[in-house]
Design a protein around this motif. Structure first.
Motif, PDB file in Angstrom:
ATOM      1  N   UNK A  71       0.839  -1.202   0.000  1.00 46.11           N
ATOM      2  CA  UNK A  71       0.000   0.000   0.000  1.00 46.11           C
ATOM      3  C   UNK A  71       0.874   1.253   0.000  1.00 46.11           C
ATOM      4  N   UNK A  72       1.929   1.220   0.800  1.00 51.64           N
ATOM      5  CA  UNK A  72       2.866   2.348   0.842  1.00 51.64           C
ATOM      6  C   UNK A  72       3.535   2.547  -0.519  1.00 51.64           C
ATOM      7  N   UNK A  79       2.735   9.793  -3.507  1.00 53.77           N
ATOM      8  CA  UNK A  79       2.158  11.073  -3.087  1.00 53.77           C
ATOM      9  C   UNK A  79       3.162  11.844  -2.235  1.00 53.77           C
ATOM     10  N   UNK A  80       3.875  11.127  -1.350  1.00 54.32           N
ATOM     11  CA  UNK A  80       4.895  11.778  -0.528  1.00 54.32           C
ATOM     12  C   UNK A  80       5.966  12.420  -1.408  1.00 54.32           C
ATOM     13  N   UNK A  93      12.761  12.985   9.225  1.00 53.77           N
ATOM     14  CA  UNK A  93      11.816  12.824  10.336  1.00 53.77           C
ATOM     15  C   UNK A  93      10.454  13.411   9.980  1.00 53.77           C
ATOM     16  N   UNK A  94      10.451  14.566   9.326  1.00 54.54           N
ATOM     17  CA  UNK A  94       9.183  15.142   8.862  1.00 54.54           C
ATOM     18  C   UNK A  94       8.494  14.195   7.883  1.00 54.54           C
ATOM     19  N   UNK A  95       9.299  13.575   7.018  1.00 53.11           N
ATOM     20  CA  UNK A  95       8.701  12.680   6.016  1.00 53.11           C
ATOM     21  C   UNK A  95       8.076  11.450   6.656  1.00 53.11           C
ATOM     22  N   UNK A  96       8.731  10.891   7.683  1.00 54.71           N
ATOM     23  CA  UNK A  96       8.130   9.763   8.399  1.00 54.71           C
ATOM     24  C   UNK A  96       6.791  10.185   8.992  1.00 54.71           C
ATOM     25  N   UNK A 109      -1.219  14.891   2.692  1.00 50.09           N
ATOM     26  CA  UNK A 109       0.223  15.095   2.829  1.00 50.09           C
ATOM     27  C   UNK A 109       0.698  16.319   2.068  1.00 50.09           C
ATOM     28  N   UNK A 110       0.121  16.573   0.909  1.00 51.71           N
ATOM     29  CA  UNK A 110       0.524  17.718   0.094  1.00 51.71           C
ATOM     30  C   UNK A 110       0.318  19.024   0.853  1.00 51.71           C
ATOM     31  N   UNK A 111      -0.828  19.141   1.510  1.00 57.76           N
ATOM     32  CA  UNK A 111      -1.154  20.379   2.216  1.00 57.76           C
ATOM     33  C   UNK A 111      -0.332  20.513   3.507  1.00 57.76           C
TER      34      UNK A 111
END
Length: 198
Positions: A71-72, A79-80, A93-96, A109-111
């Motif tokens: 799924x990821x 999207x990430x 860390x922000x991305x996690x 995630x975009x917003x």
């Protein structure tokens, strides 16, 4: 960062050895939000299919985790990638934290990433995770989950703190303690309160 993602999702998506049918759900699940079934074809291309009613409960723990990973790969990570593109100040860390927040709602995630990229301090980073574009009936529950994502993003909690939570710990916190006047509260006493919710 896979270990951090796996640990966070295990708590936020509530993996169970024994399947359970939740309210408003039509089927039993073992958690980890596997609403879809992912399969690779003979050419190695990943495809997504709706789950067949009643089949999810037969999945083993390893199979369920593999479905979460797929799924990821299929939805969350693409999207990430687009959400953080051209935003060099978004750390690993922000991305996690974005993955943990966006596993159920990737479009958010975009917003959130856009708000993080303009944040001037930890409070603004934390408040970025308040963004929610879904139905009102899920908003409070989502904000409870997002508090944990925000706390992880700014380093207020560690991934080990997720491991030490009681089962469904994020659900047990009082939204009025962790959010006040439209802001997430990240004071030391609130963090300890949330970590020890029973």
């Amino acid at each position: 960062y896979w270990d951090h993602i796996a640990v966070g999702l295990t708590e936020l998506e509530t993996y169970r050895d024994v399947s359970k049918q939740h309210g408003n759900e039509e089927r039993e699940t073992n958690g980890l939000g596997c609403t879809w079934h992912y399969k690779y074809d003979e050419k190695g291309v990943l495809h997504r299919y709706p789950n067949k009613l009643g089949k999810t409960k037969k999945w083993t723990k390893d199979y369920n985790y593999d479905q979460a990973r797929r799924h990821l790969i299929y939805e969350t990570m693409p999207v990430l990638r687009n959400a953080v593109k051209d935003k060099p100040n978004i750390t690993g860390q922000y991305m996690v934290a974005l993955v943990l927040a966006g596993y159920q709602r990737p479009s958010d995630m975009k917003h959130i990433a856009a708000k993080i990229s303009k944040a001037k301090n930890d409070q603004e980073v934390a408040d970025a995770f308040l963004f929610y574009s879904g139905q009102d009936k899920w908003k409070i529950g989502t904000w409870k989950r997002r508090w944990w994502c925000a706390a992880y993003a700014i380093g207020a909690i560690t991934i080990d703190d997720f491991l030490n939570l009681s089962r469904d710990g994020f659900s047990l916190i009082n939204i009025n303690r962790v959010m006040q006047n439209g802001h997430f509260v990240m004071t030391e006493d609130v963090i300890e309160y949330a970590k020890n919710a029973k």
